[in-house]
Write a protein that holds these residues in place. Structure first.
Motif, PDB file in Angstrom:
ATOM      1  N   VAL A  26      -0.421   3.399  -3.038  1.00  0.00           N
ATOM      2  CA  VAL A  26      -0.262   2.621  -4.267  1.00  0.00           C
ATOM      3  C   VAL A  26      -1.605   2.488  -4.970  1.00  0.00           C
ATOM      4  CG1 VAL A  26       0.353   0.366  -5.206  1.00  0.00           C
ATOM      5  CG2 VAL A  26       1.699   1.348  -3.349  1.00  0.00           C
ATOM      6  N   GLY A  27      -1.651   2.842  -6.244  1.00  0.00           N
ATOM      7  CA  GLY A  27      -2.857   2.693  -7.039  1.00  0.00           C
ATOM      8  C   GLY A  27      -2.936   1.321  -7.690  1.00  0.00           C
ATOM      9  N   ARG A  28      -4.006   1.099  -8.416  1.00  0.00           N
ATOM     10  CA  ARG A  28      -4.258  -0.198  -9.032  1.00  0.00           C
ATOM     11  C   ARG A  28      -3.149  -0.606 -10.002  1.00  0.00           C
ATOM     12  NH1 ARG A  28      -9.340  -2.821 -10.176  1.00  0.00           N
ATOM     13  NH2 ARG A  28      -9.112  -4.372 -11.828  1.00  0.00           N
ATOM     14  N   ASP A  85       0.776  -1.241   0.000  1.00  0.00           N
ATOM     15  CA  ASP A  85       0.000   0.000   0.000  1.00  0.00           C
ATOM     16  C   ASP A  85       0.808   1.290   0.000  1.00  0.00           C
ATOM     17  OD1 ASP A  85       1.017  -0.350   2.525  1.00  0.00           O
ATOM     18  OD2 ASP A  85      -0.903  -0.322   3.566  1.00  0.00           O
ATOM     19  N   ARG A  86       2.148   1.204   0.012  1.00  0.00           N
ATOM     20  CA  ARG A  86       2.957   2.416  -0.042  1.00  0.00           C
ATOM     21  C   ARG A  86       4.168   2.174  -0.936  1.00  0.00           C
ATOM     22  NH1 ARG A  86      -0.880   4.112   1.970  1.00  0.00           N
ATOM     23  NH2 ARG A  86      -1.163   5.531   3.740  1.00  0.00           N
ATOM     24  N   LEU A  87       4.461   3.157  -1.783  1.00  0.00           N
ATOM     25  CA  LEU A  87       5.630   3.126  -2.635  1.00  0.00           C
ATOM     26  C   LEU A  87       6.288   4.491  -2.542  1.00  0.00           C
ATOM     27  CD1 LEU A  87       7.209   1.330  -4.655  1.00  0.00           C
ATOM     28  CD2 LEU A  87       5.863   2.356  -6.485  1.00  0.00           C
ATOM     29  N   GLU A  88       7.478   4.521  -1.958  1.00  0.00           N
ATOM     30  CA  GLU A  88       8.193   5.759  -1.685  1.00  0.00           C
ATOM     31  C   GLU A  88       7.303   6.742  -0.918  1.00  0.00           C
ATOM     32  OE1 GLU A  88      10.189   7.228  -5.165  1.00  0.00           O
ATOM     33  OE2 GLU A  88      11.594   5.541  -5.110  1.00  0.00           O
ATOM     34  N   GLY A  89       6.581   6.203   0.053  1.00  0.00           N
ATOM     35  CA  GLY A  89       5.777   7.017   0.947  1.00  0.00           C
ATOM     36  C   GLY A  89       4.410   7.412   0.434  1.00  0.00           C
ATOM     37  N   LEU A  90       4.083   7.072  -0.800  1.00  0.00           N
ATOM     38  CA  LEU A  90       2.808   7.469  -1.394  1.00  0.00           C
ATOM     39  C   LEU A  90       1.888   6.258  -1.538  1.00  0.00           C
ATOM     40  CD1 LEU A  90       4.123   9.824  -4.215  1.00  0.00           C
ATOM     41  CD2 LEU A  90       3.201  10.486  -1.982  1.00  0.00           C
ATOM     42  N   SER A 125      11.846   2.933  -1.341  1.00  0.00           N
ATOM     43  CA  SER A 125      11.152   2.372  -0.177  1.00  0.00           C
ATOM     44  C   SER A 125       9.797   1.820  -0.592  1.00  0.00           C
ATOM     45  CB  SER A 125      10.975   3.422   0.921  1.00  0.00           C
ATOM     46  OG  SER A 125      10.112   4.465   0.492  1.00  0.00           O
ATOM     47  N   MET A 126       9.350   0.794   0.125  1.00  0.00           N
ATOM     48  CA  MET A 126       8.057   0.163  -0.123  1.00  0.00           C
ATOM     49  C   MET A 126       7.449  -0.211   1.217  1.00  0.00           C
ATOM     50  SD  MET A 126       9.277  -2.436  -3.175  1.00  0.00           S
ATOM     51  CE  MET A 126      10.772  -2.895  -2.303  1.00  0.00           C
ATOM     52  N   ARG A 127       6.147  -0.470   1.201  1.00  0.00           N
ATOM     53  CA  ARG A 127       5.492  -0.927   2.428  1.00  0.00           C
ATOM     54  C   ARG A 127       4.414  -1.949   2.122  1.00  0.00           C
ATOM     55  NH1 ARG A 127       1.899   2.638   6.622  1.00  0.00           N
ATOM     56  NH2 ARG A 127       0.221   1.932   5.239  1.00  0.00           N
ATOM     57  N   ALA A 128       4.371  -2.967   2.964  1.00  0.00           N
ATOM     58  CA  ALA A 128       3.296  -3.952   2.917  1.00  0.00           C
ATOM     59  C   ALA A 128       2.571  -3.923   4.250  1.00  0.00           C
ATOM     60  CB  ALA A 128       3.855  -5.348   2.666  1.00  0.00           C
ATOM     61  N   THR A 129       1.266  -4.094   4.211  1.00  0.00           N
ATOM     62  CA  THR A 129       0.474  -4.168   5.432  1.00  0.00           C
ATOM     63  C   THR A 129      -0.152  -5.551   5.529  1.00  0.00           C
ATOM     64  OG1 THR A 129      -0.003  -1.797   5.486  1.00  0.00           O
ATOM     65  CG2 THR A 129      -1.485  -3.234   6.710  1.00  0.00           C
ATOM     66  N   VAL A 130      -0.005  -6.159   6.698  1.00  0.00           N
ATOM     67  CA  VAL A 130      -0.546  -7.488   6.972  1.00  0.00           C
ATOM     68  C   VAL A 130      -1.644  -7.348   8.021  1.00  0.00           C
ATOM     69  CG1 VAL A 130      -0.035  -9.804   7.822  1.00  0.00           C
ATOM     70  CG2 VAL A 130       1.678  -8.565   6.470  1.00  0.00           C
TER      71      VAL A 130
END
Length: 286
Positions: A203-205, A196-201, A232-237
């Motif tokens: 993530v769209g479809r 849900d995050r890519l370089e702090g922003l 940077s990237m982020r995943a949410t579980v």
């Protein structure tokens, strides 16, 4: 700079995978639970190499210690990328179920083998034997994690679940089968995973499907290099409340209930309906 960053991350990840083979192999020779703790450490470092932050929502139902009620935990999650293994491997002290093809991947195949991954065939004639192998690990006291979709998706929705895999939690009861009576009590914990995050922003479809997701005939190398170029990237579980197999009349009903829960959670994460302060980073409690 993007190319340099991608090469450094890719090289670092491959070197760490080679080191992980030695580390996990050594842990298997040690007494205690080091062979179960090391994968958590390994995938944690792998996420750091990619600068992939992992946030969690909810409480994990299991740990390295037995549950007070004696039940084993079976985690089921949606599947959109090979990254899911890194993300969930970092936060789940469990043995994974993977398709037989993974066993033959360079480095990763041998590493997952040392990590006690259970490889299964898609051939229905051999499915029964594979299920019995998983159940045997449950009898030994280990928790299990698997992806019921059976393959990766574009990340914009869930594929149909393979209800046959839920036989490890709800086996067919046969009067003439003494092993069925010895089946360990389990709970199912649905888990939603979203990038849900890519370089702090947010993530769209499009970026969710073509940056993070790995599906169809995509090659692994170019996908890894493409991920490495991002800073940077982020995943949410999201850990959902566990459900009891005995509350459902069939494996199909159990599978549908788990899928509905995971799909709803995944949709909420994709639509950014949950506040960031509801998450806790790096949930690695053993």
């Amino acid at each position: 700079m993007d190319r340099m960053r991608a090469r450094l991350k890719t090289g670092g990840l491959l070197c760490w995978a080679a080191a992980g083979i030695v580390g996990q192999g050594s842990c298997l020779l040690m007494p205690g639970k080091m062979y179960r703790r090391f994968p958590l450490f390994f995938w944690n470092v792998a996420c750091r190499i990619l600068n992939l932050q992992v946030h969690t929502i909810g409480e994990r139902a299991g740990s390295l210690k037995p549950r007070p009620d004696g039940r084993r935990v079976i985690y089921v999650a949606n599947h959109s990328s090979w990254l899911d293994v890194l993300v969930l491997g970092k936060v789940l002290p469990a043995f994974f179920i993977a398709k037989q093809e993974v066993r033959h991947w360079p480095l990763i195949g041998y590493l997952t083998y040392l990590g006690r991954t259970i490889f299964i065939n898609r051939n229905r004639q051999e499915a029964g034997q594979d299920v019995q192998e998983v159940i045997e690990q449950l009898r030994k006291g280990y928790d299990i994690a698997f992806f019921p979709e059976g393959t990766t998706s574009k990340g914009s929705g869930l594929l149909p679940f393979m209800s046959s895999l839920f036989a490890i939690a709800k086996p067919v009861q046969r009067r003439d089968d003494p092993a069925a009576k010895d089946h360990p009590a389990c709970i199912i914990q649905p888990v939603s995973v979203a990038y849900d995050r890519l370089e702090g922003l947010p993530v769209g479809r499009h970026r969710r499907s073509f940056v993070f997701s790995w599906f169809g005939d995509m090659d692994f190398g170019p996908h890894l290099m493409g991920l490495g170029r991002w800073r940077s990237m982020r995943a949410t579980v999201m850990f959902h409340p566990p459900i009891k197999p005995e509350d459902y009349p069939s494996r199909k009903a159990l599978s549908n209930a788990a899928r509905a829960t995971i799909e709803k959670g995944n949709e909420d994460l994709r639509q950014n309906r949950l506040r960031d302060d509801a998450t806790s980073p790096d949930h690695t409690r053993p």
